[in-house]
Scaffold this motif. Sequence first.
Motif, PDB file in Angstrom:
ATOM      1  N   LEU A  56      14.897  34.107  15.127  1.00  0.00           N
ATOM      2  CA  LEU A  56      16.525  34.933  15.781  1.00  0.00           C
ATOM      3  C   LEU A  56      16.854  35.007  14.914  1.00  0.00           C
ATOM      4  CD1 LEU A  56      15.849  35.838  19.020  1.00  0.00           C
ATOM      5  CD2 LEU A  56      15.076  37.309  17.830  1.00  0.00           C
ATOM      6  N   GLY A  57      17.355  33.428  14.100  1.00  0.00           N
ATOM      7  CA  GLY A  57      18.498  32.448  13.565  1.00  0.00           C
ATOM      8  C   GLY A  57      19.708  32.337  14.539  1.00  0.00           C
ATOM      9  N   VAL A  58      19.534  31.864  15.628  1.00  0.00           N
ATOM     10  CA  VAL A  58      20.178  31.647  16.703  1.00  0.00           C
ATOM     11  C   VAL A  58      20.258  29.684  17.269  1.00  0.00           C
ATOM     12  CG1 VAL A  58      20.875  31.816  19.499  1.00  0.00           C
ATOM     13  CG2 VAL A  58      20.283  33.975  17.493  1.00  0.00           C
ATOM     14  N   LEU A  59      21.452  29.216  17.470  1.00  0.00           N
ATOM     15  CA  LEU A  59      21.498  27.591  17.654  1.00  0.00           C
ATOM     16  C   LEU A  59      21.643  28.106  19.310  1.00  0.00           C
ATOM     17  CD1 LEU A  59      23.276  26.276  15.035  1.00  0.00           C
ATOM     18  CD2 LEU A  59      20.893  26.454  15.066  1.00  0.00           C
ATOM     19  N   ARG A  60      21.112  27.523  20.336  1.00  0.00           N
ATOM     20  CA  ARG A  60      21.353  27.073  21.532  1.00  0.00           C
ATOM     21  C   ARG A  60      22.294  25.331  21.892  1.00  0.00           C
ATOM     22  NH1 ARG A  60      18.175  25.332  26.662  1.00  0.00           N
ATOM     23  NH2 ARG A  60      16.388  24.918  25.646  1.00  0.00           N
ATOM     24  N   ILE A  61      22.966  25.447  21.945  1.00  0.00           N
ATOM     25  CA  ILE A  61      23.939  24.112  22.429  1.00  0.00           C
ATOM     26  C   ILE A  61      23.604  23.951  24.103  1.00  0.00           C
ATOM     27  CG2 ILE A  61      26.011  23.347  21.611  1.00  0.00           C
ATOM     28  CD1 ILE A  61      24.154  23.450  19.474  1.00  0.00           C
ATOM     29  N   VAL A  62      23.264  22.391  24.237  1.00  0.00           N
ATOM     30  CA  VAL A  62      23.459  22.586  25.649  1.00  0.00           C
ATOM     31  C   VAL A  62      24.427  21.439  25.649  1.00  0.00           C
ATOM     32  CG1 VAL A  62      22.091  21.437  27.145  1.00  0.00           C
ATOM     33  CG2 VAL A  62      21.055  23.033  25.785  1.00  0.00           C
ATOM     34  N   GLU A  63      24.693  21.507  26.701  1.00  0.00           N
ATOM     35  CA  GLU A  63      25.866  20.253  26.715  1.00  0.00           C
ATOM     36  C   GLU A  63      25.585  19.425  28.112  1.00  0.00           C
ATOM     37  OE1 GLU A  63      29.197  22.530  26.273  1.00  0.00           O
ATOM     38  OE2 GLU A  63      29.647  22.504  24.587  1.00  0.00           O
ATOM     39  N   GLY A  64      25.352  18.344  28.825  1.00  0.00           N
ATOM     40  CA  GLY A  64      26.336  17.625  29.752  1.00  0.00           C
ATOM     41  C   GLY A  64      24.435  18.091  30.793  1.00  0.00           C
TER      42      GLY A  64
END
Length: 227
Positions: free
Chosen positions: A163-171
């Motif tokens: 899909l061309g998507v980054l999932r940025i997970v925080e904390g």
Amino acid sequence: MNSMQHRNVSLAEQIFEQLERDILSGRYARGEILSEMGLAKQLGVSRTPVREAIRRLEQENILQETGRGLLVVGISQEDMLDMYDIRLQIEGLSARRAAERITDGELAGFFAECDSYRPRGGSAEVNMRNKRTLPVLFRLLYSSGIRTSEARMLKRGNVDLDLGVLRIVEGKGKSERLVALHPSMLEVMRRYDELMEAAFPGRAYFFPNGAGGHLDRHWVSYHFRNI
């Protein structure tokens, strides 16, 4: 903290930014011991967002849990210069280009330097991994606007190359945001992923170090200075 709560970012992000500024400015001295409860009282907030901010500071090696409190590791003068150099010259390229203060030639020249960079001092395997990683990492920073730390610690499972998507997970709370990749950046990421997966099958991080973990900020700073 009240003045910052109007910003369109999470409270944990605001606390992280304030604590990072306070530590780097010397308000909290290197070697000082802090506590989660004490910081929450000082900032007038609950402990939950402070806890999330602390974990990010620990990931950046700015704070360190000692068992008797949080040790302020801080940052050396050299590291601080490196950090601001990278922020200004890499992450700032996007803002400069938006203001039309950087030419296509200047931008192409920067990335040409990345592409022609020849890492030295390590084994042939290490140098090849670094040569492959640097151009992709810096292009990702420019094109996506994500933080250097977010790129360094990006897990392969959070990169959707279909899909061309980054999932940025925080904390700890696992708050997240999605970042869409430009089609040209997606193709670069796909080629890099194929090469790295052949060399490091089953790797956890998209940009791995030699031990299979994520890159540290000193790695980025060192190679950036040498490009």
